[in-house]
Every structure is written in structure tokens, then in C-alpha cells.
Design a protein around this motif. Structure first.
Motif, short mmCIF file in Angstrom:
data_model
loop_
_atom_site.label_atom_id
_atom_site.label_comp_id
_atom_site.label_asym_id
_atom_site.label_seq_id
_atom_site.Cartn_x
_atom_site.Cartn_y
_atom_site.Cartn_z
N THR A 147 -6.37 8.87 -14.38
CA THR A 147 -7.71 9.24 -13.92
C THR A 147 -7.72 10.49 -13.06
OG1 THR A 147 -7.51 7.77 -12.00
CG2 THR A 147 -8.50 6.84 -14.01
N ALA A 206 -6.38 11.01 -10.25
CA ALA A 206 -6.37 10.78 -8.81
C ALA A 206 -5.06 11.27 -8.21
CB ALA A 206 -6.57 9.30 -8.51
N SER A 207 -4.06 11.50 -9.08
CA SER A 207 -2.76 11.99 -8.65
C SER A 207 -2.16 12.82 -9.77
CB SER A 207 -1.85 10.78 -8.35
OG SER A 207 -0.53 11.22 -8.11
N VAL A 230 2.13 1.90 -3.48
CA VAL A 230 1.10 2.30 -4.44
C VAL A 230 0.61 3.72 -4.17
CG1 VAL A 230 -1.23 1.84 -5.27
CG2 VAL A 230 0.35 -0.04 -4.92
N SER A 231 0.25 4.01 -2.93
CA SER A 231 -0.40 5.28 -2.66
C SER A 231 0.21 6.06 -1.51
CB SER A 231 -1.89 5.05 -2.38
OG SER A 231 -2.04 4.18 -1.28
N ALA A 262 -0.65 0.64 -11.33
CA ALA A 262 -1.55 1.35 -10.42
C ALA A 262 -1.23 2.84 -10.39
CB ALA A 262 -1.46 0.75 -9.02
N LYS A 263 0.06 3.18 -10.33
CA LYS A 263 0.45 4.60 -10.33
C LYS A 263 0.08 5.27 -11.65
CE LYS A 263 4.08 4.40 -6.88
NZ LYS A 263 5.49 4.68 -6.59
N ARG A 322 -3.58 5.95 -11.60
CA ARG A 322 -3.91 7.10 -10.76
C ARG A 322 -3.66 8.40 -11.52
NH1 ARG A 322 -1.20 7.61 -5.56
NH2 ARG A 322 -3.03 8.79 -4.97
N TYR A 323 -2.57 8.48 -12.28
CA TYR A 323 -2.30 9.68 -13.06
C TYR A 323 -3.33 9.83 -14.18
CZ TYR A 323 -0.04 13.27 -15.81
OH TYR A 323 0.21 14.43 -16.50
N GLN A 353 0.83 -1.21 0.00
CA GLN A 353 0.00 0.00 0.00
C GLN A 353 0.86 1.25 0.00
OE1 GLN A 353 -2.92 -1.34 -1.14
NE2 GLN A 353 -3.68 0.49 -0.15
#
Length: 101
Positions: free
Chosen positions: A87, A89-90, A12-13, A80-81, A84-85, A9
Motif C-alpha cells: 500500500t 506505506a513503506s 511491525v513498524s 503486516a510488513k 505496508r509495502y 509494535q
């Protein structure tokens, strides 16, 4: 098991280098297209690694290759990263624009 989950975790985030400035929408679109192409390639690599790992497990009586398993985990974290970019989310771009941890 919890320690491994926490480590995953965190990769990932967890805390990441945040860019000083946000990219403009056009620049973000360019990066999103590049990352989309990289994600497509990563999906193919993941499929090949999956088949190879299965063959290794058949040959080794159910024992996976640890280096291939670690590669798969790192690839999954990168995916996953990247997602996130993609969408929004980051704002942190995945490797090669940031460190691969």
C-alpha cells in the motif's frame, strides 16, 4: 502485557532499513506482484496453522503449542510488513529482501 505489545509494535513498524534509492514504478509493480503471490500463500499457511493449533488445543485441554503460536505471530508480522509495502506505506520490502526479525 504492555511490554509484549511494545515488542510487537516495534517488529511491525519500528525502525527499519530504508533503501538507499526508491525503486522505479515498473520495478515496484514487479515486486508488488511477487509479494501478492507470497501473501496468497501466506494466507493458506495461516489457515493450515490455525486448524492445526485448534486441534492441538483440543488435545491439550486448551493449551496452545507455543512454537506454533510464535510462528503465527511472526507470520502475522510478515503479512503486516508486506501490506505496508503493497500500500506504499513503506518502501521497505519484506523478507526475503530484508531481514526477518
Amino acid at each position: 502485557m504492555s511490554d509484549e505489545h511494545d515488542k510487537f509494535q516495534g517488529r511491525v513498524s519500528g525502525p527499519q532499513f530504508e533503501p538507499r534509492e526508491k525503486d522505479g514504478l515498473f520495478i515496484r509493480l514487479v515486486f508488488m506482484i511477487l509479494i501478492w503471490v507470497m501473501l496468497s500463500l501466506a494466507s493458506t499457511v495461516l489457515g493450515v496453522a490455525t486448524v492445526i493449533q485448534f486441534v492441538v488445543m483440543v488435545i491439550n485441554k486448551g493449551e496452545p503449542n507455543p512454537r506454533l503460536a510464535e510462528f503465527g505471530e511472526s507470520l502475522g508480522i510478515w503479512i503486516a510488513k508486506a501490506a505496508r509495502y503493497q500500500t506504499a506505506a513503506s518502501d521497505v520490502k519484506p523478507w526475503p529482501w530484508t531481514e526477518l526479525d
